[in-house]
Scaffold this motif. Structure first.
Motif, PDB file in Angstrom:
ATOM      1  N   LEU A 105       5.595  16.895  -2.307  1.00  0.00           N
ATOM      2  CA  LEU A 105       4.699  17.579  -1.387  1.00  0.00           C
ATOM      3  C   LEU A 105       3.245  17.461  -1.830  1.00  0.00           C
ATOM      4  N   ALA A 106       3.003  17.430  -3.128  1.00  0.00           N
ATOM      5  CA  ALA A 106       1.634  17.364  -3.643  1.00  0.00           C
ATOM      6  C   ALA A 106       1.050  15.954  -3.565  1.00  0.00           C
ATOM      7  N   LEU A 107       1.887  14.952  -3.370  1.00  0.00           N
ATOM      8  CA  LEU A 107       1.424  13.569  -3.273  1.00  0.00           C
ATOM      9  C   LEU A 107       1.088  13.226  -1.819  1.00  0.00           C
ATOM     10  N   ASP A 108       0.580  12.032  -1.604  1.00  0.00           N
ATOM     11  CA  ASP A 108       0.225  11.576  -0.248  1.00  0.00           C
ATOM     12  C   ASP A 108       1.498  11.026   0.394  1.00  0.00           C
ATOM     13  N   THR A 109       2.349  11.942   0.844  1.00  0.00           N
ATOM     14  CA  THR A 109       3.713  11.611   1.227  1.00  0.00           C
ATOM     15  C   THR A 109       3.963  11.847   2.714  1.00  0.00           C
ATOM     16  N   PHE A 110       4.732  10.916   3.302  1.00  0.00           N
ATOM     17  CA  PHE A 110       5.142  11.010   4.700  1.00  0.00           C
ATOM     18  C   PHE A 110       6.664  10.912   4.768  1.00  0.00           C
ATOM     19  N   VAL A 111       7.232  11.389   5.870  1.00  0.00           N
ATOM     20  CA  VAL A 111       8.649  11.175   6.130  1.00  0.00           C
ATOM     21  C   VAL A 111       8.789  10.365   7.421  1.00  0.00           C
ATOM     22  N   ASN A 136       0.809  -1.224   0.000  1.00  0.00           N
ATOM     23  CA  ASN A 136       0.000   0.000   0.000  1.00  0.00           C
ATOM     24  C   ASN A 136       0.840   1.270   0.000  1.00  0.00           C
ATOM     25  N   VAL A 137       2.157   1.121   0.140  1.00  0.00           N
ATOM     26  CA  VAL A 137       3.043   2.284   0.100  1.00  0.00           C
ATOM     27  C   VAL A 137       4.313   1.948  -0.676  1.00  0.00           C
ATOM     28  N   ILE A 138       4.972   2.995  -1.153  1.00  0.00           N
ATOM     29  CA  ILE A 138       6.326   2.862  -1.699  1.00  0.00           C
ATOM     30  C   ILE A 138       7.254   3.569  -0.729  1.00  0.00           C
ATOM     31  N   ARG A 153       2.160   7.006  -0.066  1.00  0.00           N
ATOM     32  CA  ARG A 153       1.011   6.109   0.023  1.00  0.00           C
ATOM     33  C   ARG A 153       0.362   5.977  -1.350  1.00  0.00           C
ATOM     34  N   LYS A 154       0.149   4.742  -1.774  1.00  0.00           N
ATOM     35  CA  LYS A 154      -0.442   4.495  -3.084  1.00  0.00           C
ATOM     36  C   LYS A 154      -1.901   4.946  -3.091  1.00  0.00           C
ATOM     37  N   SER A 155      -2.298   5.574  -4.168  1.00  0.00           N
ATOM     38  CA  SER A 155      -3.685   5.999  -4.323  1.00  0.00           C
ATOM     39  C   SER A 155      -3.937   6.263  -5.797  1.00  0.00           C
ATOM     40  N   LYS A 156      -5.205   6.263  -6.178  1.00  0.00           N
ATOM     41  CA  LYS A 156      -5.557   6.502  -7.576  1.00  0.00           C
ATOM     42  C   LYS A 156      -5.627   8.008  -7.806  1.00  0.00           C
ATOM     43  N   ARG A 157      -4.465   8.611  -7.905  1.00  0.00           N
ATOM     44  CA  ARG A 157      -4.389  10.054  -8.129  1.00  0.00           C
ATOM     45  C   ARG A 157      -3.620  10.334  -9.409  1.00  0.00           C
TER      46      ARG A 157
END
Length: 267
Positions: free
Chosen positions: A123-129, A60-62, A158-162
Motif C-alpha cells: 500500500l505504501a508503494l506506487d502500486t496498482f491492481v 517501468n513496472v513489475i 511502478r518502478k521509482s527511486k523510492r
C-alpha cells in the motif's frame, strides 16, 4: 470447516469471471485462510491454469500475477533490487516457508485482511491492481472498495527511486502482527513525499501521504516529532493483542525507526 460442492478449474479468464458471478461461488487463492472459515461454497474456482503465477519485469513496472506465492515475492530479485530487503521482511514472519509456498499475493490483497503484512507493505508503494472487469486502479482506491465479484489478475508496482522500510511487532515470531508499518519516501513531481502505511490496527491497512522535506542530518528529536505526527493521524482499536493506545505507541516507534533508517541511508 469450509464445505465445497463443486471444484472448477476454468481455462479462460472469461469463464472464471462468469462462474464467479454466482452468489454461491468463490475464487480460491492458496486456500490457507479460506479453508479455516465456516462456510458452504457451491462452486470453488481455481485460477491456477490461467498463467497468473509469474512475476514479470516489464521495464517501468513489475507485474506480479495474483497466483504468485508469498515465497516468490520473498525471493524476487527485481523487488530486492528496487527496495532492498523490505518486501522480504514484510512476509518472512508469515507462519513458515511451507505456508508461504502456498499462500498467494492475490488472496492476501483481495482479502483486505486487517492483519495483512502484504497489504501494509504494498500500500505504501506506487502500486496498482489489475481487475478483470474493473480495469487497473490504485491499490489505495481498491483497499477501500466494497467486496464484489470481480477477479484480481495482478499486482502492478511502478518502478521509482523510492526508499522503502517495513517493520512489525508480534507477540510471537509467527503470530499475526500487533502492528505493522511501512515507510516510503522519494521525489514526486519535484517534491519530497513520504508515505506511511499502518496495518493490523487491528483494522486493515491505511495510507497517509505527507510532503515533508526532512534533511538527512535531522536530529533524533526532529525525526521523533515527525513520527509522532504521522502515527497520530491513524485510527487504532483494541483486541486481545493490545489496546488502541499501545498500538499507537508501537506505530510511532516503528515509524521513527524506519524514517531514521531511510535518512541515515542518504548521509
Amino acid at each position: 470447516m469450509i464445505t465445497i460442492g463443486n471444484y472448477v478449474k476454468p481455462k479462460t479468464l472469461e469463464e472464471a469471471y462468469e462462474l464467479n458471478q454466482a452468489r454461491s461461488s468463490r475464487v480460491m487463492g492458496g486456500m490457507m485462510w479460506m479453508r479455516l472459515g465456516n462456510a458452504r461454497v457451491k462452486t470453488i474456482i481455481d485460477l491456477s491454469d490461467l498463467g497468473l503465477d509469474q512475476i514479470e519485469d516489464e521495464g517501468n513496472v513489475i507485474k506480479i500475477g495474483a497466483m504468485c506465492t508469498l515465497r516468490q515475492i520473498e525471493q524476487c530479485e527485481a523487488l530486492k533490487e528496487l527496495y532492498g530487503d523490505g518486501i522480504a521482511e514484510s512476509v518472512r514472519h508469515i507462519v513458515g516457508v511451507q505456508f508461504r509456498n502456498q499462500a498467494t499475493i492475490g488472496g492476501s490483497i483481495y482479502g483486505r485482511f486487517g492483519f495483512s503484512d502484504v497489504l501494509t507493505a504494498f500500500l505504501a508503494l506506487d502500486t496498482f491492481v489489475e481487475l478483470y472487469d474493473g480495469g487497473t486502479i490504485r491499490l489505495s482506491e481498491f483497499v477501500n472498495r466494497r467486496p464484489d465479484k470481480d477477479i484480481l489478475l495482478s499486482i502492478i508496482v511502478r518502478k521509482s527511486k523510492r526508499k522503502f522500510r517495513y517493520g512489525s511487532i508480534r507477540q510471537t515470531k509467527t503470530d499475526f502482527p500487533v502492528i505493522a508499518c511501512s515507510v516510503v519516501t522519494g521525489m514526486v513531481h519535484g517534491q519530497e513525499t513520504w508515505y506511511f502505511s499502518v496495518g493490523a490496527r487491528p483494522m486493515k491497512a491505511a495510507l497517509l501521504e505527507k510532503q515533508w522535506e526532512i534533511p538527512s542530518d535531522a536530529s533524533e528529536e526532529m525525526i521523533a516529532e515527525y513520527a509522532k505526527q504521522a502515527a497520530t493521524e491513524f485510527t487504532y482499536g483494541s483486541n486481545m493483542r493490545g489496546s488502541a493506545e499501545y498500538r499507537q505507541h508501537l506505530a510511532e516507534v516503528l515509524i521513527r525507526r524506519e524514517m531514521a533508517s531511510i535518512l541515515a541511508e542518504g548521509r
